[in-house]
Design a protein around this motif. Sequence first.
Motif, PDB file in Angstrom:
ATOM      1  N   LEU A   1       7.135  16.679   7.981  1.00 54.15           N
ATOM      2  CA  LEU A   1       6.446  15.452   6.944  1.00 54.15           C
ATOM      3  C   LEU A   1       4.826  15.346   7.135  1.00 54.15           C
ATOM      4  N   GLN A   2       4.313  15.245   5.976  1.00 57.54           N
ATOM      5  CA  GLN A   2       2.598  15.249   6.326  1.00 57.54           C
ATOM      6  C   GLN A   2       2.108  14.050   5.443  1.00 57.54           C
ATOM      7  N   VAL A   3       0.994  13.611   6.057  1.00 57.83           N
ATOM      8  CA  VAL A   3       0.014  12.638   5.205  1.00 57.83           C
ATOM      9  C   VAL A   3      -1.291  13.180   5.599  1.00 57.83           C
ATOM     10  N   GLY A   4      -2.266  13.586   4.509  1.00 58.33           N
ATOM     11  CA  GLY A   4      -3.216  14.212   4.764  1.00 58.33           C
ATOM     12  C   GLY A   4      -3.189  15.276   5.852  1.00 58.33           C
TER      13      GLY A   4
ATOM     14  N   ASP B   1       9.857   6.427  -3.093  1.00 57.48           N
ATOM     15  CA  ASP B   1      10.327   7.523  -2.616  1.00 57.48           C
ATOM     16  C   ASP B   1      10.587   7.616  -1.173  1.00 57.48           C
ATOM     17  N   GLY B   2       9.899   6.613  -0.395  1.00 58.68           N
ATOM     18  CA  GLY B   2      10.198   6.354   0.853  1.00 58.68           C
ATOM     19  C   GLY B   2       9.576   5.358   1.607  1.00 58.68           C
ATOM     20  N   VAL B   3       9.602   4.996   2.938  1.00 57.05           N
ATOM     21  CA  VAL B   3       8.842   4.194   3.685  1.00 57.05           C
ATOM     22  C   VAL B   3       8.330   4.649   4.760  1.00 57.05           C
ATOM     23  N   LEU B   4       7.006   4.672   5.163  1.00 52.23           N
ATOM     24  CA  LEU B   4       6.362   5.345   6.209  1.00 52.23           C
ATOM     25  C   LEU B   4       5.959   4.216   7.400  1.00 52.23           C
ATOM     26  N   GLY B   5       6.887   4.569   8.474  1.00 50.18           N
ATOM     27  CA  GLY B   5       6.878   3.542   9.601  1.00 50.18           C
ATOM     28  C   GLY B   5       5.595   3.960  10.388  1.00 50.18           C
TER      29      GLY B   5
ATOM     30  N   MET C   1       0.926  -1.380  -0.064  1.00 48.85           N
ATOM     31  CA  MET C   1       0.087   0.083   0.144  1.00 48.85           C
ATOM     32  C   MET C   1       0.794   1.126   0.252  1.00 48.85           C
ATOM     33  N   LEU C   2       0.766   2.164  -0.773  1.00 45.69           N
ATOM     34  CA  LEU C   2       1.343   3.517  -0.905  1.00 45.69           C
ATOM     35  C   LEU C   2       0.617   4.528  -0.580  1.00 45.69           C
ATOM     36  N   ALA C   3       1.264   5.265   0.215  1.00 39.75           N
ATOM     37  CA  ALA C   3       0.601   6.481   0.833  1.00 39.75           C
ATOM     38  C   ALA C   3       1.364   7.839   0.138  1.00 39.75           C
ATOM     39  N   PRO C   4       0.432   8.949  -0.073  1.00 38.56           N
ATOM     40  CA  PRO C   4       0.796  10.040  -0.649  1.00 38.56           C
ATOM     41  C   PRO C   4       1.501  10.912   0.563  1.00 38.56           C
ATOM     42  N   VAL C   5       2.503  11.215   0.452  1.00 40.92           N
ATOM     43  CA  VAL C   5       3.374  12.168   1.619  1.00 40.92           C
ATOM     44  C   VAL C   5       4.161  13.308   1.014  1.00 40.92           C
TER      45      VAL C   5
ATOM     46  N   ARG D   1       6.557  20.010  -0.365  1.00 40.46           N
ATOM     47  CA  ARG D   1       6.902  19.396  -1.818  1.00 40.46           C
ATOM     48  C   ARG D   1       6.159  18.098  -2.042  1.00 40.46           C
ATOM     49  N   GLY D   2       5.599  17.744  -3.088  1.00 41.14           N
ATOM     50  CA  GLY D   2       5.327  16.379  -3.252  1.00 41.14           C
ATOM     51  C   GLY D   2       3.908  16.590  -3.760  1.00 41.14           C
ATOM     52  N   PRO D   3       3.002  15.379  -3.747  1.00 32.87           N
ATOM     53  CA  PRO D   3       3.156  14.078  -2.848  1.00 32.87           C
ATOM     54  C   PRO D   3       3.999  13.319  -3.492  1.00 32.87           C
ATOM     55  N   PHE D   4       4.773  12.293  -2.663  1.00 29.11           N
ATOM     56  CA  PHE D   4       5.624  11.499  -3.107  1.00 29.11           C
ATOM     57  C   PHE D   4       5.166  10.086  -2.715  1.00 29.11           C
TER      58      PHE D   4
END
Length: 317
Positions: free
Chosen positions: A108-111, A130-134, A48-52, A57-60
Amino acid sequence: MGLFAASAAAPMVHAAAGPIPSPPAEQPDIPNEDPTKVGAGRDLFEHMLAPVTINGRGPFQFLLDTGANVSCVSRALVDKLMLPSGDVQRVHTVVGVRDRPGVLLDHLQVGQRSRRAVLAAALPLTDDLDGVLGVDWLKGQRLELDFKAKSLAITSSRADVSASGSVVVPARRRLGQLTIVDADLSGKRISAMIDSGSQISLCNTSLRDLLIETNGRRGIVTTSQKVKLESLIGESFWGEMLYVPFMRLGGLRMGNVPVVCSNAEIFELWGLRDQPAVALGMDLLTQFDTVALDFGRSQVRFDGADLQPTLPALKPV
């Protein structure tokens, strides 16, 4: 299984490679914030990929990894955003321990959820991630993975109870992750983690030995297939694919569960080398409509139209 082309005798699958600091230290829970819900993409391996958004800048595209208790960014993104260097980070993957460059993220922002001054490891991630969201910024919160609607939500912790179409399983927090405490394989207690960063479920040799012993008492010969796996940062290792005929997670009963056995570094880190343990990957999680991980209440909820709760066979400890 969405395999890489490795060889005819040894298919390759993706496994967990979430970064975990050493030594991992528990931090205070983060206060509740306004709930947020975002659409989530999926890669070729069902992650599952989240827009970050990073520093505005982004989303990534960040892979959502509930098996990692810290977030990280790709080296390519570090160069693109010219992120400033931070302290060197010691990172554990399924293969071993590595020192990786650290970088500082101002924002760092998600939603609607955001964090300031985040220290992350820079990793050579594969598959254009682009990265891993832990789960480092989910302490005390609730994460809902809606595979049917292709979305994820972060909300305040709340109580859940099992009902028709929904099964709630007690868990405990272990180094940031949620570990199901009421789980067994044919009546023998096991530990089960939720690992959305792994394409396939992984088990340790203690669980494999338990499975061979259990099958032997029933006159069943345990068969396995050697497979080659690759971590998210391109590290290769080998495992044995086999099938668990029966496994119970609280009131949830599952049969013929495919797992890959490997003495991965993560089992040593979690203190589960000598205890039967399995990390439940996306191949199993996506069989449900929704999986909700509540880090505040220490419980996991599985949703599916055909789920019917049953009484637990073992008392949680």
